[in-house]
Enzyme design. Structure first.
Site, mmCIF file in Angstrom:
data_model
loop_
_atom_site.group_PDB
_atom_site.id
_atom_site.type_symbol
_atom_site.label_atom_id
_atom_site.label_comp_id
_atom_site.label_asym_id
_atom_site.label_seq_id
_atom_site.Cartn_x
_atom_site.Cartn_y
_atom_site.Cartn_z
ATOM 1 N N ASP A 65 0.804 -1.227 0.000
ATOM 2 C CA ASP A 65 0.000 0.000 0.000
ATOM 3 C C ASP A 65 0.846 1.292 0.000
ATOM 4 O O ASP A 65 1.516 1.608 0.990
ATOM 5 C CB ASP A 65 -0.960 -0.022 1.200
ATOM 6 C CG ASP A 65 -1.731 -1.348 1.304
ATOM 7 O OD1 ASP A 65 -1.219 -2.375 0.817
ATOM 8 O OD2 ASP A 65 -2.822 -1.373 1.896
ATOM 9 N N GLU A 82 -4.534 2.490 -3.082
ATOM 10 C CA GLU A 82 -5.755 3.132 -2.573
ATOM 11 C C GLU A 82 -5.495 4.231 -1.541
ATOM 12 O O GLU A 82 -6.418 4.961 -1.203
ATOM 13 C CB GLU A 82 -6.698 2.087 -1.967
ATOM 14 C CG GLU A 82 -6.168 1.501 -0.688
ATOM 15 C CD GLU A 82 -7.272 1.099 0.273
ATOM 16 O OE1 GLU A 82 -8.450 1.129 -0.100
ATOM 17 O OE2 GLU A 82 -6.937 0.772 1.417
ATOM 18 N N ASN A 83 -4.262 4.324 -1.027
ATOM 19 C CA ASN A 83 -3.939 5.384 -0.059
ATOM 20 C C ASN A 83 -2.965 6.413 -0.647
ATOM 21 O O ASN A 83 -2.317 7.157 0.083
ATOM 22 C CB ASN A 83 -3.317 4.795 1.211
ATOM 23 C CG ASN A 83 -4.199 3.758 1.871
ATOM 24 O OD1 ASN A 83 -3.817 2.603 2.007
ATOM 25 N ND2 ASN A 83 -5.385 4.155 2.279
ATOM 26 N N ASN A 97 -10.887 -0.539 0.273
ATOM 27 C CA ASN A 97 -12.003 0.205 0.864
ATOM 28 C C ASN A 97 -11.899 1.716 0.660
ATOM 29 O O ASN A 97 -12.902 2.424 0.721
ATOM 30 C CB ASN A 97 -12.118 -0.102 2.364
ATOM 31 C CG ASN A 97 -10.833 0.176 3.107
ATOM 32 O OD1 ASN A 97 -9.762 -0.319 2.721
ATOM 33 N ND2 ASN A 97 -10.900 0.960 4.162
ATOM 34 N N HIS A 98 -10.672 2.250 0.412
ATOM 35 C CA HIS A 98 -10.522 3.702 0.222
ATOM 36 C C HIS A 98 -10.593 4.133 -1.254
ATOM 37 O O HIS A 98 -10.342 5.293 -1.559
ATOM 38 C CB HIS A 98 -9.194 4.183 0.815
ATOM 39 C CG HIS A 98 -9.193 4.226 2.316
ATOM 40 N ND1 HIS A 98 -9.990 5.092 3.031
ATOM 41 C CD2 HIS A 98 -8.513 3.501 3.236
ATOM 42 C CE1 HIS A 98 -9.789 4.918 4.333
ATOM 43 N NE2 HIS A 98 -8.899 3.942 4.482
ATOM 44 N N HIS A 153 -7.698 -7.584 -0.070
ATOM 45 C CA HIS A 153 -7.627 -6.403 0.781
ATOM 46 C C HIS A 153 -8.538 -6.644 1.979
ATOM 47 O O HIS A 153 -9.767 -6.600 1.857
ATOM 48 C CB HIS A 153 -8.090 -5.194 -0.025
ATOM 49 C CG HIS A 153 -7.705 -3.895 0.588
ATOM 50 N ND1 HIS A 153 -6.437 -3.379 0.497
ATOM 51 C CD2 HIS A 153 -8.421 -3.010 1.319
ATOM 52 C CE1 HIS A 153 -6.388 -2.228 1.144
ATOM 53 N NE2 HIS A 153 -7.574 -1.978 1.661
ATOM 54 N N HIS A 162 -3.905 -3.897 3.211
ATOM 55 C CA HIS A 162 -4.804 -3.086 4.046
ATOM 56 C C HIS A 162 -4.281 -2.807 5.455
ATOM 57 O O HIS A 162 -4.486 -1.703 5.946
ATOM 58 C CB HIS A 162 -6.204 -3.702 4.144
ATOM 59 C CG HIS A 162 -7.148 -2.929 5.040
ATOM 60 N ND1 HIS A 162 -7.659 -1.708 4.690
ATOM 61 C CD2 HIS A 162 -7.647 -3.201 6.264
ATOM 62 C CE1 HIS A 162 -8.450 -1.267 5.671
ATOM 63 N NE2 HIS A 162 -8.452 -2.144 6.636
ATOM 64 N N HIS A 178 -1.215 -2.501 6.530
ATOM 65 C CA HIS A 178 0.002 -1.689 6.463
ATOM 66 C C HIS A 178 1.129 -2.215 7.349
ATOM 67 O O HIS A 178 2.142 -1.526 7.513
ATOM 68 C CB HIS A 178 -0.269 -0.207 6.776
ATOM 69 C CG HIS A 178 -1.137 0.457 5.756
ATOM 70 N ND1 HIS A 178 -1.383 1.805 5.747
ATOM 71 C CD2 HIS A 178 -1.821 -0.048 4.700
ATOM 72 C CE1 HIS A 178 -2.190 2.110 4.742
ATOM 73 N NE2 HIS A 178 -2.474 0.994 4.099
HETATM 74 FE FE FE2 Z 1 -7.544 -0.339 3.005
#
Ligand code: FE2
Length: 274
Positions: free
Chosen positions: A8, A39-40, A67-68, A152, A177, A179
């Site tokens: 990520d 996604e981040n 999810n982000h 994820h 997810h 991290h």
């Molecule tokens: Fe996530």
């Protein structure tokens, strides 16, 4: 055939690290395809069109999310024109974008990349197990010889369960997810490489990538607060999977965790060799 998967990417520190060092790292590992969870990428939450361009420009072939993915609303639009960026396949029917993509490695191997998301402590979307089966059939129908799955999810149990469920059908099931990189990499009997969580490419002096003062304040006071990405101790976390295109199985899996200083040395060595 080696696949490199990057954990990520968090905010500008994560993106900068890839821009500066990913090409040297990919060359040093002889990786033929690079996949990254993005996604981040936008300040720790979401991904903009420019972020995606920058990540592809740094040498990433396929971006996965989670999810982000929709935190930056423009992702709902640009994901439609950019099939190399995928979103979890188990979002309900009608969600923009796709949950898989078939890429071609440097030596011409067709690699199917599938993205699904767990439901434990996350959104109550469709079943990731059945969605993964559906997408695997889809990418194999499109000629994928090797299949990679980004799961994820929050819990290790859901990620480990999916790895066993897909053992023998795909080369790898790698978790994203949390991290925090886990140390449970292995190859299951059917030839599927797995790792519960690949970790994070971004600042490690905070709380899973975000500035620690704000996160601590949220826990201590219970009040809402704005989170910004942390800045220091930037590291790249990833995993390299050696695959056998003839069988679609993995033969080796190795975790990667590199500091900026280590990456800088790789980049300097690569430019001295030119
Ligand atoms: Fe996530």
């Amino acid at each position: 055939m080696k696949l490199l998967f990057i954990g990520d990417i968090v905010g500008r520190p994560g993106r900068d690290l890839l821009r500066k060092h990913l090409r040297a790292l990919t060359a040093s590992l002889s990786a033929e395809l690079v996949i990254a969870n993005g996604e981040n990428a936008a300040g720790g939450a979401g991904i903009t069109r420019d972020n995606a361009k920058e990540i592809f420009g740094a040498g990433v072939d396929v971006i996965t999310t989670g999810n982000h993915v929709w935190d930056k609303r423009e992702a709902l639009e640009f994901i439609v024109d950019e099939p190399r960026m995928i979103r979890p396949a188990n979002y309900p029917e009608g969600t923009p974008g796709l949950g898989s993509y078939v890429a071609t490695s440097r030596s011409g191997v067709r690699v199917g990349v599938v993205n699904v998301m767990g439901r434990v402590f996350l959104h109550a979307i469709d079943d990731p197990f059945r969605a993964a089966q559906r997408e695997i059939a889809r990418v194999k129908g499109d000629g994928a010889q090797v299949v990679f799955v980004d799961m994820h999810a929050e819990t290790t149990s859901e990620k480990v369960a999916l790895s066993w469920y897909l053992d023998g059908q795909v080369a790898a099931v790698i978790g994203t997810h949390t991290h925090v990189q886990t140390a449970d990499e292995r190859i299951l009997p059917g030839g599927t490489a797995c790792l519960s969580d690949v970790g994070m490419t971004g600042p490690h002096d905070g709380v899973i990538g975000m500035d620690k003062a704000a996160v601590i304040a949220r826990f201590v006071t219970g009040l809402p607060g704005r989170f910004e990405p942390a800045t220091g101790d930037v590291r790249l976390h990833g995993v390299i999977i050696t695959t056998e295109p003839a069988t679609g199985r993995a033969t080796a899996i190795e975790r990667i965790a590199l500091t900026e200083v280590q990456l800088q040395a790789l980049t300097e060595r690569a430019s001295a060799a030119v």
